[in-house]
Every structure is written in C-alpha cells, then in structure tokens.
Design a protein around this motif. Structure first.
Motif, PDB file in Angstrom:
ATOM      1  N   ILE A  55      43.392  73.088  23.142  1.00  0.00           N
ATOM      2  CA  ILE A  55      43.564  71.508  23.121  1.00  0.00           C
ATOM      3  C   ILE A  55      45.210  70.982  23.301  1.00  0.00           C
ATOM      4  CG2 ILE A  55      43.574  70.972  20.799  1.00  0.00           C
ATOM      5  CD1 ILE A  55      42.183  68.528  21.428  1.00  0.00           C
ATOM      6  N   ARG A  56      45.867  71.935  22.614  1.00  0.00           N
ATOM      7  CA  ARG A  56      47.264  71.793  22.512  1.00  0.00           C
ATOM      8  C   ARG A  56      47.915  71.708  23.833  1.00  0.00           C
ATOM      9  NH1 ARG A  56      49.464  72.795  17.027  1.00  0.00           N
ATOM     10  NH2 ARG A  56      47.679  73.746  15.786  1.00  0.00           N
ATOM     11  N   GLY A  57      47.954  72.739  24.601  1.00  0.00           N
ATOM     12  CA  GLY A  57      48.409  73.000  25.923  1.00  0.00           C
ATOM     13  C   GLY A  57      47.932  72.116  26.902  1.00  0.00           C
ATOM     14  N   ALA A  58      46.540  71.867  27.061  1.00  0.00           N
ATOM     15  CA  ALA A  58      45.799  71.230  28.198  1.00  0.00           C
ATOM     16  C   ALA A  58      46.243  69.479  28.051  1.00  0.00           C
ATOM     17  CB  ALA A  58      44.341  71.276  27.879  1.00  0.00           C
ATOM     18  N   PHE A  59      46.475  69.240  26.489  1.00  0.00           N
ATOM     19  CA  PHE A  59      46.676  67.665  26.615  1.00  0.00           C
ATOM     20  C   PHE A  59      48.194  67.595  26.961  1.00  0.00           C
ATOM     21  CE2 PHE A  59      47.633  63.884  24.251  1.00  0.00           C
ATOM     22  CZ  PHE A  59      46.619  63.055  24.706  1.00  0.00           C
ATOM     23  N   ASN A  60      49.202  68.355  26.188  1.00  0.00           N
ATOM     24  CA  ASN A  60      50.472  68.371  26.637  1.00  0.00           C
ATOM     25  C   ASN A  60      50.823  68.346  28.168  1.00  0.00           C
ATOM     26  OD1 ASN A  60      53.188  67.957  25.421  1.00  0.00           O
ATOM     27  ND2 ASN A  60      53.490  70.056  26.459  1.00  0.00           N
ATOM     28  N   LYS A  61      50.062  68.975  29.044  1.00  0.00           N
ATOM     29  CA  LYS A  61      50.234  69.020  30.330  1.00  0.00           C
ATOM     30  C   LYS A  61      49.743  67.719  30.916  1.00  0.00           C
ATOM     31  CE  LYS A  61      50.862  70.611  34.663  1.00  0.00           C
ATOM     32  NZ  LYS A  61      52.260  70.561  35.217  1.00  0.00           N
ATOM     33  N   ILE A  62      48.460  67.409  30.555  1.00  0.00           N
ATOM     34  CA  ILE A  62      47.654  66.125  31.207  1.00  0.00           C
ATOM     35  C   ILE A  62      48.248  65.093  31.053  1.00  0.00           C
ATOM     36  CG2 ILE A  62      45.951  65.220  31.652  1.00  0.00           C
ATOM     37  CD1 ILE A  62      44.176  67.746  31.122  1.00  0.00           C
ATOM     38  N   VAL A  86      40.617  70.442  28.486  1.00  0.00           N
ATOM     39  CA  VAL A  86      41.042  69.591  29.560  1.00  0.00           C
ATOM     40  C   VAL A  86      40.083  68.558  29.482  1.00  0.00           C
ATOM     41  CG1 VAL A  86      40.678  69.488  32.145  1.00  0.00           C
ATOM     42  CG2 VAL A  86      42.074  71.378  31.030  1.00  0.00           C
ATOM     43  N   ALA A  87      38.624  68.752  29.466  1.00  0.00           N
ATOM     44  CA  ALA A  87      37.611  67.753  29.189  1.00  0.00           C
ATOM     45  C   ALA A  87      37.957  66.559  28.490  1.00  0.00           C
ATOM     46  CB  ALA A  87      36.292  68.510  29.104  1.00  0.00           C
ATOM     47  N   PHE A  88      38.293  67.057  27.334  1.00  0.00           N
ATOM     48  CA  PHE A  88      38.602  66.142  26.166  1.00  0.00           C
ATOM     49  C   PHE A  88      39.945  65.223  26.628  1.00  0.00           C
ATOM     50  CE2 PHE A  88      40.926  64.612  22.402  1.00  0.00           C
ATOM     51  CZ  PHE A  88      39.965  64.187  21.753  1.00  0.00           C
ATOM     52  N   ALA A  89      40.891  66.030  27.218  1.00  0.00           N
ATOM     53  CA  ALA A  89      41.990  65.397  27.659  1.00  0.00           C
ATOM     54  C   ALA A  89      41.674  64.167  28.680  1.00  0.00           C
ATOM     55  CB  ALA A  89      43.082  66.312  28.010  1.00  0.00           C
ATOM     56  N   ASN A  91      38.905  62.987  29.026  1.00  0.00           N
ATOM     57  CA  ASN A  91      38.006  61.730  28.659  1.00  0.00           C
ATOM     58  C   ASN A  91      38.893  60.578  27.798  1.00  0.00           C
ATOM     59  OD1 ASN A  91      36.063  60.073  27.487  1.00  0.00           O
ATOM     60  ND2 ASN A  91      34.723  61.724  26.986  1.00  0.00           N
ATOM     61  N   HIS A  92      39.958  61.549  27.195  1.00  0.00           N
ATOM     62  CA  HIS A  92      40.769  60.593  26.303  1.00  0.00           C
ATOM     63  C   HIS A  92      41.736  59.769  27.149  1.00  0.00           C
ATOM     64  CE1 HIS A  92      43.040  59.727  22.430  1.00  0.00           C
ATOM     65  NE2 HIS A  92      44.264  59.862  23.284  1.00  0.00           N
ATOM     66  N   GLY A 117      33.878  65.961  28.064  1.00  0.00           N
ATOM     67  CA  GLY A 117      34.464  65.431  29.295  1.00  0.00           C
ATOM     68  C   GLY A 117      33.616  63.937  29.768  1.00  0.00           C
ATOM     69  N   GLY A 118      32.205  64.103  29.339  1.00  0.00           N
ATOM     70  CA  GLY A 118      31.465  62.952  29.522  1.00  0.00           C
ATOM     71  C   GLY A 118      31.461  62.506  31.049  1.00  0.00           C
ATOM     72  N   GLU A 119      31.748  61.146  31.329  1.00  0.00           N
ATOM     73  CA  GLU A 119      31.619  60.667  32.498  1.00  0.00           C
ATOM     74  C   GLU A 119      32.951  60.852  33.488  1.00  0.00           C
ATOM     75  OE1 GLU A 119      32.160  56.355  33.185  1.00  0.00           O
ATOM     76  OE2 GLU A 119      32.221  56.439  30.934  1.00  0.00           O
ATOM     77  N   TRP A 120      33.870  61.448  32.747  1.00  0.00           N
ATOM     78  CA  TRP A 120      35.289  62.110  33.418  1.00  0.00           C
ATOM     79  C   TRP A 120      35.338  63.177  33.999  1.00  0.00           C
ATOM     80  CZ3 TRP A 120      38.242  57.879  34.551  1.00  0.00           C
ATOM     81  CH2 TRP A 120      37.957  56.576  33.695  1.00  0.00           C
TER      82      TRP A 120
END
Length: 416
Positions: A55-62, A86-89, A91-92, A117-120
């Motif tokens: 989650i650290r790298g994925a969120f920082n990038k996105i 990525v999915a969490f990022a 959605n967030h 990720g949900g609908e996203w």
C-alpha cells in the motif's frame, strides 16, 4: 546508476502515505531471539489494512499523478499484494483502475482486490505468472492511453516502500545490525537501501528470494539484469522472472548479501509462525525468518530485523503448505509398493513393514490380475527422517519395494 532514492523524497512519501497507512509495529520475537542468541525484531508489515507493505508504494505513486493522468485511469499487474494496494488507492482517490492478475492467483487475493477497489477497479485474470500479466497489462495500458503503475520498478513506488526504513529508525533508536528483506522485484529492498545507506550505513541488508525464483540472485551473479526462463510460482508474492532495472542497480550496490530459501523450508516457517506465535503470513512473508538459519553464527548477539512483508494467505493452500513442509523435512515419502496378489498382503505390510510411528497418508492401488505383484502408490509420513532407511530395508527384504518417488520429480508430480 541513473536513480537512487533520496531521504527527502522518502520523507515526502511518508507524509503522503500517512493519509491511508498507520505505522506498523516493531515487535521482539522471544522465540527467535532465544533460538539464535540474538535480538530478533519483527517488522509487522502484514498488519496494514491491505495486509502488506505494498500500500505504501502504490498509494505514493498514484497520489503523485496529475489530474489529467487520474482522469484517464491507471493499469497495473500484480500477483496479489500490489493489486490490493492499487485497488485501495483507486477507491480512496476515486480513480478508475484495471488490475491484471495471473490466472493462478489465490482466490483470496482476487476477492480482496475486488473488495478494496469496489466500483473503481476491474480485475482481469491473464497468464500463468506475474510477467505474463504484466505484458498484457502494458499492452492494454498503451492502447488505451492510461498510466501503468509498476509494482516495483518506479521511483515513487521505491520511495513509498522506503518509508519502512524511516519507521524502523524511529522505532528502534539503537543500532540495527542486520535487516532481512524478501525480494520479489526488489522495490522494498531498494527503498530500505536508500534509507540505511545514508542514515545507518553500518546496517547490513540481506535480500531473500525463493529458491525456485532466484531472479535477483541470478542477476547479481551475472552482473546484468537477467530474465529467468522458468520459475516456481508457489511463493507468488516473490516470484518474478525478471527484477526491475532500477531495483537491480540499487540492490547490486546496496545489498550485503542475496540468498535463496527452499520453498519447503518457507512452508515449515509458515506453520511454525502460526502454531507457535499465532502469526499468519503468506509464503513471501515468511522468507526472511526462513533465512535466519543460514546466518545463525553471524547474527549471534546482534540486533536483527525481519520484515514480515504480508499475510494474504489463502486457507485453501494449507494442505499444500503442510505437504511441502513435510517433504522438505524428509518426513513424507512416496513409494511404488508391489503387493503380492494374495490375501493378507496389505495387513502384512502394515503390521510388519511399517514402523510403530509410521503412518500411511496416501494409498492408490492398481490391481493387475495378470501380474504376480500389483503396484500401489503409497505415501508414508515418518516421525523422524532417520526412520526412512530402516523402512526401505524392510520393504526390500520382504519384496514389497518397487521404487522411491521423492527424488524423481517428473514422475512424482505425475503420479502424486
């Protein structure tokens, strides 16, 4: 080397990641500390909300993407943990994402990715390995003008993973002698190197790969980033055919050592962590602890950090994990046994051939009326590896022995 993670960029990533990820605990393992005569600390990256450090790298990038890039959407490929980050990022941050995963990805990781990720997020299952999925994801990304979120070979991802190192130095004020880190593509190891090279250069960072997927070790030995033609996909979180070009350059210069661990030993480590410590990890999450045996004399009286990288384990894999652990420990053995075609042959085998602590765990019988002896595939679990040779001798002396399958991998996989 064209890129090396800097402390200012990693500190900036830490501020960004604080939006979605809390600091993970650093806990002493009393059991492992006693076993190795060292101060063994566990960095619990398995306790993130997505159950891995990814989650650290994925969120920082996105989070770094421009408004235009966000509007077009993103694409990634992952064996599971990066996908969930990525999915969490997505959605967030309300960004549309397409996540490619190998078709053999454990069901639990697929369902978690969809849930976060949900609908996203749309999940696409493609290929047998991460590398297969990555090729398809890149092709889709280019044809649809989207941004590809690489799981490891990207500066923003590496800097995000490097925040693990900043946390370690904040949590433990005394010198850290050794850090053991699992290596798949090398993003986490690269981020740690960026932190410790400047802030604690005496700390030795040791990378750990599965024996069946030694992409970083092979590349370092060849002094060039090398793609493996074939890998064992069992430790899916750390099984890639080729590491990143950025991460290879960083790890080649910054790792103290790069080692591999047999998959069976990793499986036994998973079982030990669950049964003795009540810690659930996925195979990649157990790599660092499984590597300690190889450094037992070197780490004595030292402070050692093992990073538990993730806990996205599928309970349906438990039987295979146990089987691999028993095979590695030489406690599970498969034979072709030739039973005389007469009444009482099986009873004789159980009563007179098997030892008092031996247990039949697999039996597949094929009776051929035209033969004097009918073969059966028999799996036997022993209490001790030392019981194997006496068992074989009793089988041979009484004409039950047909063949031993454990050391014949092609035949073994076909029959068992």
């Amino acid at each position: 080397m064209t890129y090396f993670p800097s402390i200012p960029d990693i500190k900036k990533a830490a501020v960004t990641i604080a939006q979605v990820a809390t600091e993970t605990p650093l806990m002493q393992s009393i059991r492992l500390s006693k076993a190795y005569g060292a101060n063994v600390l566990l960095k619990r990256e398995d306790l993130h909300r997505v159950r891995s450090y990814k989650i650290r790298g994925a969120f920082n990038k996105i989070n770094s993407l421009s408004e235009g890039e966000r509007a077009k959407g993103i694409v990634c490929a992952s064996a599971g943990n990066h996908a969930q980050g990525v999915a969490f990022a997505c959605n967030h941050l309300k960004i549309q994402g397409t996540v490619y995963m190998p078709s053999v990805t454990p069901k639990q990781k697929i369902e978690q990715t969809k849930m976060f990720g949900g609908e996203w997020v749309t999940v696409v299952l493609e290929g047998d390995t991460f590398d297969d999925s990555s090729k398809s994801a890149r092709a889709f990304c280019e044809s649809n003008n989207k941004t590809y979120i690489h799981p490891f070979d990207d500066p923003k991802v590496i800097e995000g993973q490097g925040t693990v190192g900043l946390e370690l130095l904040e949590q433990f004020k005394e010198p850290i002698d050794y850090i053991f880190v699992a290596v798949g593509g090398g993003g986490l190891a690269s981020g740690l190197i960026g932190v410790f090279k400047e802030l604690s250069p005496s700390t030795k960072i040791i990378g750990v790969e599965p024996e069946g997927a030694p992409s970083m070790k092979t590349s370092m030995e060849n002094n060039v980033n090398t793609e493996l033609s074939k890998i064992d996909k069992f430790i899916d979180g750390a099984a890639v055919q080729k590491v990143g070009d950025l991460t290879f350059s960083i790890c080649k210069e910054g790792l103290y050592d790069m080692v591999t661990v047999p998959e069976g030993k990793v499986c036994q480590t998973i079982l030990d962590l669950y049964n003795r410590d009540a810690i659930v990890v996925e195979p990649a999450g157990a790599l660092t602890i499984a590597a300690l045996d190889g450094f037992a004399s070197e780490i004595k009286d030292k402070t050692v950090v093992c990073i538990l990288s993730g806990s996205n384990n599928d309970i349906t894999r438990t039987a295979e994990i146990k089987e691999r652990a028993l095979l590695y420990g030489r406690l599970k053995h498969y034979f072709i046994v030739r039973f005389p075609q007469r009444p009482g042959a099986l009873k004789e085998f159980v009563a007179e051939i098997l030892g008092p602590d031996d247990d039949i765990t697999h039996f597949e019988y094929s009776k051929k009326s035209s033969r004097e002896n009918a073969p059966a595939i028999v799996g036997i679990e022993l209490k001790s590896p030392d019981d194997l040779e006496p068992l074989v001798q009793r089988m041979k002396a009484n004409n039950f022995y047909g063949d031993y399958l454990n050391d014949k991998p092609d035949l073994f996989q076909y029959l068992v």
